[in-house]
Scaffold this motif. Sequence first.
Motif: not given
Length: 438
Positions: A292-305
């Motif tokens: 879950v932590a990996y996927n949550a980090g990915g969601v934040v990464g998409w938005l910051v991108w």
Amino acid sequence: MTATVPAAVAAAPAKVRRANFASAWLGWMLDGFETYSIVLVGSLVVADLIGQGASPLYFGTILAVQLVAWAIGGLTSGVLIDYFGRRRVLMVSILTYAIATGLAALSPNFTIFLILRIIAGLGMGAEWGPGSALVAETWSDRTRGRGIALLQCAFGVGFLVATGVFWLLGPTDPGTWRWLLAIGALPALVVLFVRRRVGESPLWQESDKRRREANARAQRGEAREGDRALTTFTLRAIFADRVSRGRMLKLLALSTASLVGWWAVSTWVPQYAGAAVKAAGAAPTTTTLIVVAYNAGGVVGWLVWGLLADTIGRRWALFGYFAGALVLTWVLFGFHWGSLGLLTLVVAVNGFFTLGQMGWMATYPGELFPTHLRGSAITVVFNASRIFAAAGALLSGAIVGGLGGIATAALVIGSIYVLGIVFSLIAGPETKGLPLPK
């Protein structure tokens, strides 16, 4: 290729824009659910249909055949949406992968399971192009990066949903994989929403009109300057022009780095985390929390991108994400993490870069090609390199089986992020805030 479409042509009613975004977001979120479901339950599928102690190559084969099918479906849909529109292809693609995924839950053996995953992969690959094109062609120039990032983060949300459902069903239950895939039939309901609410892209409608007019003039022997570009088959047109061919080859290098890096490295995160959890004597559900932590980090990464792409520009944002992905892959898999808390943190930051960077493929390529080629161009970028990613998935499986370590496979294959660093600043011109080319 640098001319732009008049604002009156690009305009679409706000209600239609919202419906277009909602349909694309839902479709892509459910794509993410399907994709990560296989990552989560792949070992359960192999154990159930092949037997306990089966070679890791079986798991790699599941990923590889789905990647190849995804690539074929995506490339085909790119051409179809340029000739037949974004909306129609979106409906067919969602229906295809939903039905095939639901049927896969009933698979009596590994061969039938693979066949149904191939069909599902075709539909999943075909869904991304029309959804991304619909949103890109109806979003404002100034905030397009953020809009596309918000759309692309739906994939990561799908990962989170899949992880949550997987946890609720029971990570160790042998029948969990069947229930998780059965839930995958629900996207078929999205088609009802698409059919009733979603409108066609005004940009595509204008492009289609110009293409039809050019074809009619060609048949009468009255072709004008520029008609040839409109009447040439889209894939041929992309590679026939020197400028577009050069851009495409560089973009393919970038997408190969992104996709090989993710599929052949980060897909092993659940098993890598599971081994660490077992060694620490923690509860098996801890593995789910790390995922879950990996996927949550990915969601934040998409938005910051999206924020970075609209502020510092597409190319510098790309450079930063590829550099971060390389470093965090080596940090995650290159050290022994005695603390599960630190491991969870590093996994989350790794997801920020390795998963969050995927947003560029829906943003940057579409801004480098005109409307009549956009669908074909973005799907070539997003899907052609999946063939290499499939090879990477098999190679990583072989490395794990041969050398006996997930970390070794991740470190070897993850080095491909160097390719992304090299090409991120030379792939094409900066497009931040510019209108889409006509």
